[in-house]
Design a protein around this motif. Structure first.
Motif, short mmCIF file in Angstrom:
data_model
loop_
_atom_site.label_atom_id
_atom_site.label_comp_id
_atom_site.label_asym_id
_atom_site.label_seq_id
_atom_site.Cartn_x
_atom_site.Cartn_y
_atom_site.Cartn_z
N HIS A 39 -2.56 4.91 -5.90
CA HIS A 39 -2.57 6.13 -5.09
C HIS A 39 -3.01 5.82 -3.66
O HIS A 39 -2.38 6.27 -2.70
CB HIS A 39 -3.50 7.17 -5.72
CG HIS A 39 -3.60 8.43 -4.94
ND1 HIS A 39 -2.69 9.46 -5.07
CD2 HIS A 39 -4.49 8.83 -3.99
CE1 HIS A 39 -3.02 10.43 -4.24
NE2 HIS A 39 -4.11 10.07 -3.59
N LYS A 40 -4.09 5.05 -3.54
CA LYS A 40 -4.58 4.68 -2.20
C LYS A 40 -3.53 3.88 -1.44
O LYS A 40 -3.26 4.15 -0.27
CB LYS A 40 -5.85 3.83 -2.32
CG LYS A 40 -7.09 4.60 -2.66
CD LYS A 40 -8.24 3.61 -2.73
CE LYS A 40 -9.57 4.23 -2.91
NZ LYS A 40 -10.66 3.24 -2.90
N GLN A 41 -2.96 2.89 -2.10
CA GLN A 41 -1.97 2.04 -1.46
C GLN A 41 -0.75 2.84 -1.01
O GLN A 41 -0.27 2.69 0.11
CB GLN A 41 -1.55 0.92 -2.39
CG GLN A 41 -0.62 -0.08 -1.76
CD GLN A 41 -0.28 -1.22 -2.72
OE1 GLN A 41 -0.40 -1.08 -3.94
NE2 GLN A 41 0.13 -2.34 -2.18
N LYS A 42 -0.28 3.71 -1.87
CA LYS A 42 0.89 4.53 -1.55
C LYS A 42 0.62 5.41 -0.34
O LYS A 42 1.42 5.51 0.58
CB LYS A 42 1.28 5.39 -2.75
CG LYS A 42 2.51 6.25 -2.52
CD LYS A 42 2.81 7.08 -3.74
CE LYS A 42 2.22 8.45 -3.49
NZ LYS A 42 2.44 9.43 -4.52
N ASN A 43 -0.54 6.06 -0.34
CA ASN A 43 -0.87 6.96 0.76
C ASN A 43 -1.10 6.22 2.07
O ASN A 43 -0.74 6.71 3.13
CB ASN A 43 -2.09 7.82 0.42
CG ASN A 43 -1.72 8.98 -0.46
OD1 ASN A 43 -0.57 9.39 -0.51
ND2 ASN A 43 -2.68 9.50 -1.18
N LEU A 44 -1.72 5.06 2.00
CA LEU A 44 -1.97 4.32 3.24
C LEU A 44 -0.71 3.71 3.81
O LEU A 44 -0.50 3.71 5.02
CB LEU A 44 -3.04 3.24 3.01
CG LEU A 44 -4.44 3.80 2.78
CD1 LEU A 44 -5.41 2.66 2.45
CD2 LEU A 44 -4.93 4.57 3.99
N THR A 45 0.16 3.20 2.98
CA THR A 45 1.40 2.62 3.50
C THR A 45 2.36 3.70 3.94
O THR A 45 3.13 3.50 4.86
CB THR A 45 2.08 1.70 2.46
OG1 THR A 45 2.29 2.41 1.26
CG2 THR A 45 1.25 0.46 2.21
#
Length: 110
Positions: free
Chosen positions: A100-106
């Motif tokens: 979730h974090k990776q998806k939102n940050l990228t």
């Protein structure tokens, strides 16, 4: 240029296709603290030679992340209900948070 917007801080994790159980976690420092503290319980369990201590530590780590009530709801649907179930759930949740974090940050970079 695209305007800046903060990412979605809520991570919904679904368990089971039929009659799903959904856990919603708020991403932030408090959740990161829970992940770190629960990770210490996982490490403690991994070193333990006592099965009761192992399941207690794994379950404590799981409860810390999603609450005792939600953990009970999910584990009740397991066929075996043992320490491996608790560890597997804990890992699934931590991976879902990371994704979730990776998806939102990228996504905000695009």
């Amino acid at each position: 240029m695209k305007p800046f917007a903060f990412s979605n801080r809520f991570c919904k994790i679904q368990f089971f296709e039929d009659d799903p159980i959904v856990v919603t976690l708020q991403i932030g420092d408090e959740l990161d603290k829970k992940i770190l503290e629960s990770g210490l319980l996982i490490e403690k369990a991994d070193r333990s030679k006592d099965i009761d201590t192992r399941i207690s530590s794994y379950r404590g780590a799981l409860d810390m992340l999603i609450s005792h009530e939600k953990a009970d709801e999910i584990i009740k649907r397991s066929e075996t209900n043992d320490s491996l179930d608790c560890l597997e759930l804990w890992q699934y949740i931590v991976l879902a948070i990371r994704e979730h974090k990776q998806k939102n940050l990228t996504a905000s970079v695009r």
